[in-house]
Enzyme design. Structure first.
Site, PDB file in Angstrom:
ATOM      1  CB  CYS A 176      -0.929   0.020   1.209  1.00 16.29           C
ATOM      2  SG  CYS A 176      -2.187  -1.241   1.089  1.00 16.29           S
TER       3      CYS A 176
HETATM    4  C1  UDX Z   1      -1.091  -0.356   5.629  1.00 11.66           C
HETATM    5  C2  UDX Z   1      -2.013   0.477   6.524  1.00 11.66           C
HETATM    6  O1  UDX Z   1      -1.541   0.400   7.872  1.00 11.66           O
HETATM    7  C3  UDX Z   1      -3.441  -0.025   6.423  1.00 11.66           C
HETATM    8  O2  UDX Z   1      -4.302   0.801   7.183  1.00 11.66           O
HETATM    9  C4  UDX Z   1      -3.856  -0.012   4.962  1.00 11.66           C
HETATM   10  O3  UDX Z   1      -5.165  -0.508   4.815  1.00 11.66           O
HETATM   11  C5  UDX Z   1      -2.897  -0.819   4.118  1.00 11.66           C
HETATM   12  O4  UDX Z   1      -1.569  -0.336   4.304  1.00 11.66           O
HETATM   13  P1  UDX Z   1       0.114  -2.742   5.806  1.00 11.66           P
HETATM   14  O5  UDX Z   1       0.763  -2.385   4.508  1.00 11.66           O
HETATM   15  O6  UDX Z   1      -0.492  -4.089   5.968  1.00 11.66           O
HETATM   16  O7  UDX Z   1      -1.060  -1.675   6.147  1.00 11.66           O
HETATM   17  O8  UDX Z   1       1.225  -2.627   6.945  1.00 11.66           O
HETATM   18  P2  UDX Z   1       1.684  -1.552   8.026  1.00 11.66           P
HETATM   19  O9  UDX Z   1       1.596  -2.167   9.358  1.00 11.66           O
HETATM   20  O10 UDX Z   1       1.018  -0.258   7.843  1.00 11.66           O
HETATM   21  O11 UDX Z   1       3.238  -1.408   7.683  1.00 11.66           O
HETATM   22  C6  UDX Z   1       3.707  -0.876   6.447  1.00 11.66           C
HETATM   23  C7  UDX Z   1       5.216  -0.848   6.439  1.00 11.66           C
HETATM   24  O12 UDX Z   1       5.711   0.145   7.358  1.00 11.66           O
HETATM   25  C8  UDX Z   1       5.884  -2.170   6.840  1.00 11.66           C
HETATM   26  O13 UDX Z   1       7.001  -2.415   6.028  1.00 11.66           O
HETATM   27  C9  UDX Z   1       6.309  -1.933   8.278  1.00 11.66           C
HETATM   28  O14 UDX Z   1       7.395  -2.709   8.668  1.00 11.66           O
HETATM   29  C10 UDX Z   1       6.659  -0.451   8.234  1.00 11.66           C
HETATM   30  N1  UDX Z   1       6.565   0.181   9.555  1.00 11.66           N
HETATM   31  C11 UDX Z   1       5.358   0.330  10.155  1.00 11.66           C
HETATM   32  C12 UDX Z   1       7.721   0.620  10.171  1.00 11.66           C
HETATM   33  O15 UDX Z   1       8.825   0.495   9.654  1.00 11.66           O
HETATM   34  N2  UDX Z   1       7.605   1.236  11.385  1.00 11.66           N
HETATM   35  C13 UDX Z   1       6.412   1.430  12.017  1.00 11.66           C
HETATM   36  O16 UDX Z   1       6.409   2.014  13.116  1.00 11.66           O
HETATM   37  C14 UDX Z   1       5.257   0.947  11.388  1.00 11.66           C
END
Ligand code: UDX
Length: 457
Positions: free
Chosen positions: A277
């Site tokens: 996403c």
């Molecule tokens: C995201 C949104 O959170 C969600 O609401 C939407 O519907 C789809 O996109 P997702 O892609 O499943 O969800 O994962 P998310 O938990 O948001 O993490 C995205 C990326 O950011 C991951 O690579 C994760 O490791 C990274 N991340 C997230 C960090 O590096 N640090 C954080 O504090 C949070």
């Protein structure tokens, strides 16, 4: 109206879900669990059979149990065609994929195809139907693209056909909870009738419903993902400063996030964000703004800032082992984050690529994502380096005689880091890109621990 549950008040409309991938399945099952009769349809017959047999197509905690429970409840069932879906349901949610197309734009072909099929099945009918776009589409698409197409193909107008937007905010690894207990339900509607229908289908969900126009609802989805990606990138950039001036990024961000204006979530520094996403949505939003002549300073540099963080992660590994040539590297965690088998936009790809191009031999492990990672890697290995990366089924096998271990995703298994793992390595260096190993274990048993965002002691 197809018969819904009549336990209290007017009958709850029957929900139809078109597209039973990651998001559609979790969405449909959540409706069913919340006592709404739900019918699902997907164009892939083998997927329909799997789901009917109670087998989930993806790795997602809690989803197999939810699926089996809802099949047994007889509130959720899968049909074999668009006609059965649109005639069997009052409110039809489109949960169709919006992959990245040529030039980074989102590819609307699966949605257009679905709309044409649904529209053809709706032709001639007189009963009111509400079609709800749940897929992520750029602001303006529901009203500007989907509505005219749907009305033309179905030969209906707003007297018997409603169109709404209802973006989803499910995060992988937490989908079941996010679907059952959303923090907010955002709906974009064009009439009071459609708002009432959506209120009725979400009646049993304990969350506030925020009602606006379809374009505003589409904007909410993009703005939310862009903001979360900014938060992560912000923490990543501060982490590089922490490494130089002293301290630990987690302690710093804990205190920063304690200000309720900022909030503590999504401030965990790492190797850069991945997943299907963030990158896709930010790019689509930036492209749309650019098309409209808007030039953004912050969001248009986000992808670049994210790539810079991944390069920084590789630089940490280089610094820890010196020259990469001939070094044996254990890469732990291939999914884009822990808790999923999804590898889309996983930072493990650019990391592994940089490492093998630098001359290292990489052994990789992941509790769930090896199969998916291997498939993509084998399709596009870095030139002449397909054999420089192999996969291991245990962490021990991966660590044996390694010069360095790199933790890319913080799976609970890696957090346990027993001392015997350190002893298996040729040089006991761990580059922990997520600070997965708890503080008390970081310097125990001769381990040379290097944490992203943590200054060397
Ligand atoms: C995201 C949104 O959170 C969600 O609401 C939407 O519907 C789809 O996109 P997702 O892609 O499943 O969800 O994962 P998310 O938990 O948001 O993490 C995205 C990326 O950011 C991951 O690579 C994760 O490791 C990274 N991340 C997230 C960090 O590096 N640090 C954080 O504090 C949070």
């Amino acid at each position: 109206m197809p018969t819904g549950s009549r336990s209290r008040g007017p009958p709850t409309p029957v929900v139809g879900v078109a597209g039973l991938g990651y998001m559609g399945l979790a969405t449909g099952l959540a409706f069913s669990r919340r006592r709404v009769r739900t019918v699902g349809y997907d164009i892939r017959p083998e997927l329909r059979d799997r789901i009917r047999a109670g087998k989930t197509p993806i790795y997602e905690a809690g989803l197999p149990e939810l699926l089996r429970g809802e099949i047994q409840s007889h509130r959720f069932h899968v049909v074999d065609g668009w006609a059965d879906l649109v005639h069997g349901a009052d409110v039809i949610f489109l949960c169709l994929p919006t992959p990245r197309g040529p030039g980074g734009r989102i590819d609307l072909r699966p949605i257009r195809q679905g709309v044409r099929e649904a529209g053809a099945a709706l032709r001639g009918g007189t009963e009111y139907r509400l079609v709800v776009v749940k897929s992520t589409v750029v602001p303006g698409t529901t009203d500007g693209v989907i509505r005219p197409l749907m009305e033309r193909v179905s030969r209906r107008d707003s007297t018997t056909l409603g169109l709404a937007s209802n973006p989803e905010f499910l995060a992988e690894g937490n989908m079941v909870q996010d679907a059952l207990e959303p923090e907010r339900i955002v709906v974009g509607v064009s009439s009071a009738r459609d708002a009432r229908l959506l209120r009725a289908v979400y009646r049993n969900f304990p969350a506030p419903m925020l009602i606006q126009s379809p374009t505003e609802a589409e904007l909410v989805k993009y703005a939310s993902n862009a903001f979360l990606a900014v938060k992560v990138t912000f923490a990543n950039e501060i982490s590089r400063l922490v490494e130089r001036v002293g301290g630990d990024i987690d302690r710093v961000m804990e205190s920063v996030g304690a200000d309720s204006r900022i909030g503590s979530k999504f401030l965990s520094a790492g190797p850069g964000f991945g997943g299907s996403c963030f990158e896709k949505d930010v790019r689509a939003l930036v492209d749309r703004a650019r098309e409209l002549g808007i030039s953004w300073g912050l969001l248009s540099h986000l992808s670049e800032a994210n790539r810079a963080q991944t390069h920084h992660a590789t630089a940490l590994v280089r610094k820890a082992v010196g020259n990469l040539r001939g070094k044996s590297i254990a890469l732990l965690g291939l999914a884009f984050k822990a808790g999923t088998d999804d590898v889309r936009e996983s930072r493990a790809f650019p990391l592994a690529t940089d490492l093998v191009l630098g001359g290292a031999v990489v052994r990789a492990h992941d509790p769930a994502a090896v199969r998916n990672f291997r498939r993509v890697w084998e399709q596009t290995p870095p030139a002449g380096k397909s054999k420089a990366l192999t996969f291991c089924s245990t962490v021990e096998e991966c660590l044996r005689s390694a010069d360095v271990a790199v933790i890319q995703a913080a799976w609970p298994l890696y957090r346990t880091w027993p001392e015997r793992w350190t002893k298996l390595m040729r040089r006991p260096i761990v580059v922990d890109l997520r600070r997965a190993i708890p503080e008390p274990r970081r310097h125990r048993g001769g381990i040379g621990w290097v944490g992203l965002g943590v200054a060397a002691r």
